[in-house]
Design a protein around this motif. Sequence first.
Motif, short mmCIF file in Angstrom:
data_model
loop_
_atom_site.label_atom_id
_atom_site.label_comp_id
_atom_site.label_asym_id
_atom_site.label_seq_id
_atom_site.Cartn_x
_atom_site.Cartn_y
_atom_site.Cartn_z
N LEU A 173 34.69 20.31 -31.17
CA LEU A 173 34.41 20.81 -29.96
C LEU A 173 33.69 22.03 -30.19
O LEU A 173 34.05 22.95 -31.02
CB LEU A 173 35.56 20.95 -29.34
CG LEU A 173 36.47 19.74 -29.06
CD1 LEU A 173 37.77 20.24 -28.06
CD2 LEU A 173 35.65 18.84 -28.18
N GLN A 174 32.49 21.89 -29.69
CA GLN A 174 31.36 23.00 -29.71
C GLN A 174 31.21 23.77 -28.36
O GLN A 174 30.92 22.97 -27.56
CB GLN A 174 30.13 22.62 -30.41
CG GLN A 174 30.12 22.06 -31.77
CD GLN A 174 30.50 23.09 -32.70
OE1 GLN A 174 30.26 24.46 -32.76
NE2 GLN A 174 31.16 22.73 -33.72
N HIS A 175 31.54 25.04 -28.08
CA HIS A 175 31.41 25.72 -26.97
C HIS A 175 30.12 25.24 -26.21
O HIS A 175 30.22 25.27 -25.07
CB HIS A 175 31.47 27.22 -27.21
CG HIS A 175 31.50 27.90 -26.07
ND1 HIS A 175 30.33 28.48 -25.50
CD2 HIS A 175 32.72 28.42 -25.23
CE1 HIS A 175 30.68 29.08 -24.29
NE2 HIS A 175 32.08 29.15 -24.22
N ALA A 176 29.02 25.52 -26.85
CA ALA A 176 27.75 25.36 -26.25
C ALA A 176 27.50 23.85 -25.48
O ALA A 176 27.00 23.71 -24.36
CB ALA A 176 26.71 25.75 -27.22
N GLU A 177 28.04 22.67 -26.52
CA GLU A 177 27.89 21.37 -26.29
C GLU A 177 28.88 21.26 -24.96
O GLU A 177 28.21 20.34 -24.11
CB GLU A 177 28.12 20.73 -27.05
CG GLU A 177 27.32 20.70 -28.35
CD GLU A 177 27.83 19.53 -29.57
OE1 GLU A 177 28.84 18.97 -29.49
OE2 GLU A 177 27.01 19.55 -30.56
N ILE A 178 29.96 21.68 -24.91
CA ILE A 178 30.87 21.51 -23.76
C ILE A 178 30.55 22.18 -22.44
O ILE A 178 30.33 21.65 -21.62
CB ILE A 178 32.44 22.08 -24.28
CG1 ILE A 178 32.99 21.37 -25.29
CG2 ILE A 178 33.22 22.15 -22.72
CD1 ILE A 178 34.10 21.75 -25.87
N LEU A 179 29.78 23.52 -22.67
CA LEU A 179 29.38 24.07 -21.52
C LEU A 179 28.03 23.28 -20.81
O LEU A 179 27.91 22.99 -19.90
CB LEU A 179 28.78 25.45 -21.98
CG LEU A 179 28.19 26.37 -20.92
CD1 LEU A 179 29.49 26.68 -19.88
CD2 LEU A 179 27.67 27.65 -21.41
N TRP A 181 27.70 19.89 -21.19
CA TRP A 181 28.33 18.84 -20.65
C TRP A 181 28.88 19.00 -19.33
O TRP A 181 28.80 18.21 -18.09
CB TRP A 181 29.51 18.27 -21.61
CG TRP A 181 30.17 17.05 -21.23
CD1 TRP A 181 29.87 15.75 -21.62
CD2 TRP A 181 31.50 16.86 -20.52
NE1 TRP A 181 30.65 14.80 -20.88
CE2 TRP A 181 31.50 15.53 -20.25
CE3 TRP A 181 32.09 17.44 -19.66
CZ2 TRP A 181 32.62 14.87 -19.38
CZ3 TRP A 181 33.19 17.26 -19.02
CH2 TRP A 181 33.60 15.74 -19.04
#
Length: 297
Positions: A173-179, A181
């Motif tokens: 889980l990467q913070h930027a990717e989740i944000l 998404w």
Amino acid sequence: MNALTLPDIAAQASRQALPLEWVGMCGIALPVLLDGQRIAAKADAGVSLNDGEARGIHMSRLYLALEMLEQQNLTPALLRRLLQRFLDSHEGLAHNAYLRLHLDLLLKRPALVSPLAGWKSYPLSIEARLKNAMFHVELKIQVPYSSTCPCSAALSRQLIQQQFIEDFADQPLQHAEILAWLGSAQGIVATPHSQRSHAELHLRLDDFLDELPLIAVIDDAENALGTAVQTAVKRADEQAFALANGQNLMFCEDAARRLNLALRRSPGINACQLRVVHAESLHAHDAVAHSQWNWES
């Protein structure tokens, strides 16, 4: 040549002696002075015809008495004086007098965040009666609001969880990717359904109020419901409204209970009967709830 006396048919004796509970006129157009506003209204005005021998009442006397509503601010005291004038002009004929006013109350309401404001219309009926020397006033007010279904919100959250599992299965889980998404249509795959709703409030007032508590009642109702519909908005207001709806999930049962409890605390009200209607966006029918307190037919 002498002028002929115009016939007064209403003063003639009735062929069938029988008292009548209500006689008058409905849908009389007139302006009403309310809180400094001159508002177009429709009036239903009448009296009882207790003298069963009389052919009819003097309807023009009721009509002319309504001019009081154009000249003085609408208060319970004015309504009582008007009803008494109905009776004074029908001495010997009538014991009871009735008046119902239908109008739209216009209130300027501020936006949630921005400095904008706009007018909102609240359908209103005011009913006054002087019956057996007892004076009573009732209000009927319709208050619009927005409601978001709790069940739909829970089902939407579950779908978003499922989509998250599918999109990030076995991935770090990467913070930027989740944000990213969370801000995409791919992530927020479902949204709960909301609907424009309204509350129909029927209120009996204390007998000796100085003013009609119209704005106070509307404010109490909107504060209890939490998501009053808006007028002029900017994007910041629309976002604030979306946030308010998301944090204010309610079934029609919830809305009815909130209003019941809030109006019990409103000064000047001694009885209440209410109905809430959620105009479903999921169904072709409405969800409805009724509640009341201290109400006797």
